[in-house]
Design a protein around this motif. Sequence first.
Motif, mmCIF file in Angstrom:
data_model
loop_
_atom_site.group_PDB
_atom_site.id
_atom_site.type_symbol
_atom_site.label_atom_id
_atom_site.label_comp_id
_atom_site.label_asym_id
_atom_site.label_seq_id
_atom_site.Cartn_x
_atom_site.Cartn_y
_atom_site.Cartn_z
ATOM 1 N N TYR A 37 -2.807 -4.130 -12.702
ATOM 2 C CA TYR A 37 -2.908 -3.832 -11.272
ATOM 3 C C TYR A 37 -4.249 -4.291 -10.710
ATOM 4 O O TYR A 37 -4.312 -4.847 -9.609
ATOM 5 C CB TYR A 37 -2.713 -2.324 -11.040
ATOM 6 C CG TYR A 37 -3.172 -1.851 -9.690
ATOM 7 C CD1 TYR A 37 -2.417 -2.106 -8.559
ATOM 8 C CD2 TYR A 37 -4.367 -1.154 -9.547
ATOM 9 C CE1 TYR A 37 -2.827 -1.672 -7.314
ATOM 10 C CE2 TYR A 37 -4.790 -0.724 -8.303
ATOM 11 C CZ TYR A 37 -4.024 -0.984 -7.188
ATOM 12 O OH TYR A 37 -4.445 -0.565 -5.954
ATOM 13 N N SER A 41 -3.470 -11.195 -8.998
ATOM 14 C CA SER A 41 -3.724 -11.642 -7.629
ATOM 15 C C SER A 41 -2.558 -11.248 -6.727
ATOM 16 O O SER A 41 -1.393 -11.459 -7.057
ATOM 17 C CB SER A 41 -3.905 -13.157 -7.599
ATOM 18 O OG SER A 41 -3.992 -13.591 -6.260
ATOM 19 N N LEU A 42 -2.894 -10.678 -5.589
ATOM 20 C CA LEU A 42 -1.893 -10.334 -4.582
ATOM 21 C C LEU A 42 -2.089 -11.175 -3.325
ATOM 22 O O LEU A 42 -1.558 -10.845 -2.261
ATOM 23 C CB LEU A 42 -1.973 -8.836 -4.253
ATOM 24 C CG LEU A 42 -1.681 -7.879 -5.402
ATOM 25 C CD1 LEU A 42 -1.968 -6.436 -5.007
ATOM 26 C CD2 LEU A 42 -0.252 -8.032 -5.882
ATOM 27 N N LEU A 45 0.785 -12.369 -1.048
ATOM 28 C CA LEU A 45 1.462 -11.398 -0.190
ATOM 29 C C LEU A 45 0.544 -11.063 0.978
ATOM 30 O O LEU A 45 -0.644 -11.314 0.943
ATOM 31 C CB LEU A 45 1.784 -10.135 -0.983
ATOM 32 C CG LEU A 45 2.694 -10.311 -2.194
ATOM 33 C CD1 LEU A 45 2.736 -9.050 -3.017
ATOM 34 C CD2 LEU A 45 4.082 -10.714 -1.761
ATOM 35 N N GLY A 53 6.423 -10.348 1.424
ATOM 36 C CA GLY A 53 5.803 -9.099 0.989
ATOM 37 C C GLY A 53 6.759 -7.923 1.011
ATOM 38 O O GLY A 53 6.863 -7.162 0.047
ATOM 39 N N ALA A 101 -0.269 -1.144 -4.760
ATOM 40 C CA ALA A 101 -0.348 -2.571 -4.419
ATOM 41 C C ALA A 101 0.135 -2.800 -2.991
ATOM 42 O O ALA A 101 -0.463 -3.597 -2.244
ATOM 43 C CB ALA A 101 0.468 -3.397 -5.414
ATOM 44 N N VAL A 105 -2.140 -4.436 -0.058
ATOM 45 C CA VAL A 105 -1.722 -5.612 0.712
ATOM 46 C C VAL A 105 -1.735 -5.297 2.208
ATOM 47 O O VAL A 105 -2.134 -6.137 3.026
ATOM 48 C CB VAL A 105 -0.335 -6.112 0.240
ATOM 49 C CG1 VAL A 105 0.239 -7.146 1.189
ATOM 50 C CG2 VAL A 105 -0.435 -6.681 -1.169
ATOM 51 N N ARG A 119 -8.750 -1.906 -4.132
ATOM 52 C CA ARG A 119 -7.589 -1.496 -4.941
ATOM 53 C C ARG A 119 -7.749 -0.056 -5.433
ATOM 54 O O ARG A 119 -6.771 0.675 -5.533
ATOM 55 C CB ARG A 119 -7.421 -2.435 -6.135
ATOM 56 C CG ARG A 119 -6.917 -3.796 -5.743
ATOM 57 C CD ARG A 119 -6.750 -4.667 -6.967
ATOM 58 N NE ARG A 119 -6.594 -6.055 -6.585
ATOM 59 C CZ ARG A 119 -5.564 -6.809 -6.925
ATOM 60 N NH1 ARG A 119 -4.620 -6.332 -7.691
ATOM 61 N NH2 ARG A 119 -5.495 -8.054 -6.530
#
Length: 186
Positions: A37, A41-42, A45, A53, A101, A105, A119
């Motif tokens: 987590y 890489s997010l 999104l 997303g 997550a 985002v 995060r």
Amino acid sequence: MRREGGGSPRRRGARPPHRGGLPVAAVLLVAALVVGYFHVSLDWLGPDRPALGWTVFGLALALLALLMLWQIRNVQLGRPHTRPGIVIPVLMSLSVLVFAAGYFVLTRDPGEFSGLRTRLDALYFTLATLATVGYGDITPHGQSARAVTMLQILYNFVFLTAAATALSQHVRSRAGRHRTRDDEGT
């Protein structure tokens, strides 16, 4: 010397096989998920690709819900050779991480959250929501953030509560079987 019932002999004082590795495996899997987590890489999104997303978020939650329902059913039916002691905690943890997550985002869209920037903030908010603590230091302001928060509350109430109940039932039934075996050995 054979025991009554035709089973194989057991040494005096020998313990039945113990599956002590199950909780350790679950803890290791959850730890790996948490590390993932914080490192995955997010960037792909976010507000630039809202349809992607929301689709990924919805599919992840739906898949986790179905897998939890499958495990709950296995516990209710008493199916042997399943591992609810590993699978249910991992699925519950993964659900928490999917919501975290999602919140992280959403922070890329200005005005969605107040006080949520990292995060760790997202994971903290997810756990505070799960525990119904709500300190007030992080608040959803945007419509998307409020919708996801309401969805998490409902998801927690339905799926995580049912999964925790099934896990508790599984642990109680295993403890009862071990108690019965110990009583038969004396």
